[in-house]
Design a protein around this motif. Sequence first.
Motif, PDB file in Angstrom:
ATOM      1  N   ALA A 149     -11.065   1.289   0.345  1.00 27.82           N
ATOM      2  CA  ALA A 149      -9.475   1.674   0.803  1.00 27.82           C
ATOM      3  C   ALA A 149      -8.677   0.304   0.575  1.00 27.82           C
ATOM      4  O   ALA A 149      -7.659   0.592   0.075  1.00 27.82           O
ATOM      5  N   ALA A 150      -9.297  -1.009   0.920  1.00 26.12           N
ATOM      6  CA  ALA A 150      -8.538  -2.106   0.604  1.00 26.12           C
ATOM      7  C   ALA A 150      -8.218  -2.169  -0.763  1.00 26.12           C
ATOM      8  O   ALA A 150      -7.105  -2.352  -1.140  1.00 26.12           O
ATOM      9  N   LYS A 151      -9.214  -1.853  -1.569  1.00 23.03           N
ATOM     10  CA  LYS A 151      -9.011  -2.126  -3.162  1.00 23.03           C
ATOM     11  C   LYS A 151      -8.031  -0.975  -3.939  1.00 23.03           C
ATOM     12  O   LYS A 151      -7.183  -1.252  -4.490  1.00 23.03           O
ATOM     13  N   LEU A 152      -8.167   0.182  -3.188  1.00 15.85           N
ATOM     14  CA  LEU A 152      -7.315   1.244  -3.589  1.00 15.85           C
ATOM     15  C   LEU A 152      -5.780   0.758  -3.208  1.00 15.85           C
ATOM     16  O   LEU A 152      -4.822   1.115  -3.949  1.00 15.85           O
ATOM     17  N   VAL A 153      -5.413   0.448  -1.999  1.00 15.46           N
ATOM     18  CA  VAL A 153      -4.261  -0.030  -1.497  1.00 15.46           C
ATOM     19  C   VAL A 153      -3.899  -1.060  -2.435  1.00 15.46           C
ATOM     20  O   VAL A 153      -2.566  -0.983  -2.820  1.00 15.46           O
ATOM     21  N   SER A 154      -4.651  -2.064  -2.809  1.00 17.56           N
ATOM     22  CA  SER A 154      -4.094  -3.074  -3.778  1.00 17.56           C
ATOM     23  C   SER A 154      -3.698  -2.797  -5.155  1.00 17.56           C
ATOM     24  O   SER A 154      -2.831  -3.495  -5.914  1.00 17.56           O
ATOM     25  N   LEU A 155      -4.002  -1.235  -5.541  1.00 14.56           N
ATOM     26  CA  LEU A 155      -3.699  -0.896  -6.740  1.00 14.56           C
ATOM     27  C   LEU A 155      -2.533  -0.146  -6.953  1.00 14.56           C
ATOM     28  O   LEU A 155      -1.776  -0.286  -7.831  1.00 14.56           O
ATOM     29  N   VAL A 156      -1.960   0.239  -5.759  1.00 11.02           N
ATOM     30  CA  VAL A 156      -0.821   1.098  -5.435  1.00 11.02           C
ATOM     31  C   VAL A 156      -0.007   0.484  -4.220  1.00 11.02           C
ATOM     32  O   VAL A 156       0.330   1.546  -3.373  1.00 11.02           O
ATOM     33  N   PRO A 157       0.186  -0.798  -4.088  1.00  9.57           N
ATOM     34  CA  PRO A 157       0.866  -1.048  -2.730  1.00  9.57           C
ATOM     35  C   PRO A 157       2.319  -0.437  -2.468  1.00  9.57           C
ATOM     36  O   PRO A 157       2.520  -0.230  -1.307  1.00  9.57           O
ATOM     37  N   GLU A 158       2.818  -0.270  -3.577  1.00 12.18           N
ATOM     38  CA  GLU A 158       4.245   0.533  -3.355  1.00 12.18           C
ATOM     39  C   GLU A 158       4.074   2.043  -2.924  1.00 12.18           C
ATOM     40  O   GLU A 158       5.042   2.394  -2.394  1.00 12.18           O
ATOM     41  N   GLN A 159       3.119   2.314  -2.926  1.00 10.39           N
ATOM     42  CA  GLN A 159       2.750   3.892  -2.283  1.00 10.39           C
ATOM     43  C   GLN A 159       2.393   3.956  -1.128  1.00 10.39           C
ATOM     44  O   GLN A 159       2.140   4.991  -0.633  1.00 10.39           O
ATOM     45  N   VAL A 160       1.768   2.916  -0.442  1.00 10.69           N
ATOM     46  CA  VAL A 160       0.943   2.853   0.849  1.00 10.69           C
ATOM     47  C   VAL A 160       1.803   2.323   1.968  1.00 10.69           C
ATOM     48  O   VAL A 160       2.560   1.394   1.871  1.00 10.69           O
ATOM     49  N   LYS A 161       1.729   2.939   3.045  1.00  6.83           N
ATOM     50  CA  LYS A 161       2.701   2.641   4.185  1.00  6.83           C
ATOM     51  C   LYS A 161       1.862   1.891   5.022  1.00  6.83           C
ATOM     52  O   LYS A 161       2.438   0.711   5.426  1.00  6.83           O
ATOM     53  N   GLU A 162       0.465   1.952   5.366  1.00  6.13           N
ATOM     54  CA  GLU A 162      -0.393   1.049   6.089  1.00  6.13           C
ATOM     55  C   GLU A 162      -1.887   1.317   5.785  1.00  6.13           C
ATOM     56  O   GLU A 162      -2.344   2.360   5.331  1.00  6.13           O
ATOM     57  N   LEU A 163      -2.357   0.291   5.929  1.00  7.33           N
ATOM     58  CA  LEU A 163      -4.109   0.505   5.846  1.00  7.33           C
ATOM     59  C   LEU A 163      -4.575   0.308   7.108  1.00  7.33           C
ATOM     60  O   LEU A 163      -4.513  -0.632   7.916  1.00  7.33           O
TER      61      LEU A 163
END
Length: 305
Positions: A152-166
Amino acid sequence: MSSLKFLRTPVLFIAISLSLSSCFSRYIISAKQVRKHYAQKDVKPVERIIKNDTLSLCIASIGSDTLPMLLLIHGAPGSLWGYMNLMDDEDLQKHFHIVSVDRVGYGKSRLKKRRHVTSIATQANALLPVFELNKSKEKVTVLGRSYGAPIAAKLVSLVPEQVKELVMVSPVIDPEKEKFYWFSKWGRNSFIQLFLPKQFNTATAEKYSHSDELKKLLPVWQSLQIPTTVIQGGNDWIADPANIDFAKKHIKSKRAQYIFLYNAGHMITYTHLSMIKEMLLKGLLFKEKISSLDRVSDETAITGN
């Protein structure tokens, strides 16, 4: 006597296989169990396959796709159905488009010509098509549990502009704290693997490469800037409780919070569902409350009361 010696090893291997299957059966939910669970329910998740030339990704979703997306990523072994209690929750259904996904190598999800996918980066990249299902104007909330947390953390790092929170629950993220058990080495035996569920063999392959994969992830923690919550149980026998100390040391963001539940085990999404719900809904409920107050103010202005 020699014939008994000949039979002893296969019998021992089969006994170990049965023991391993029994140990992890609670983490694997069969299609029959899913059908039985939803047989009497009015609201059921919709299962579908996202496909391209190299990828088949199985997801189950519930709630309107115009609502903010809540993406759920399971651990190892596991499946998308390991989040049934979150998908079944009426409050979450009202506020989220809930999407639970089978990671590649589990369930019906796979990469072409790949039996096991042990790379965290490859696992994360395989989940990117799920973001295309977000039809709302809001960013995605990503929740990963256990082995699903670093993905999940790696995924968020790929598209941070599309993520609200982890949100990382019972995370296995410290490369120096990978746990091995008496049965771990037996799970790598090719003969024993013939008698084990596919999910267990995939989880074993992940375990023996996990420490090296987590070392590759170190730069991600340094650059993580979106709001991040780490939740760890003090009685977790799978994810070493010290994983939360690793998170505090390596996540540099000031937008991170850490919750340590001294008496909790590994399955916090089940044992502490109300806490997880409150945390996920807090922002949305606050926004609804403000909107409601705005409407009251507008009506007061119009009527002059």
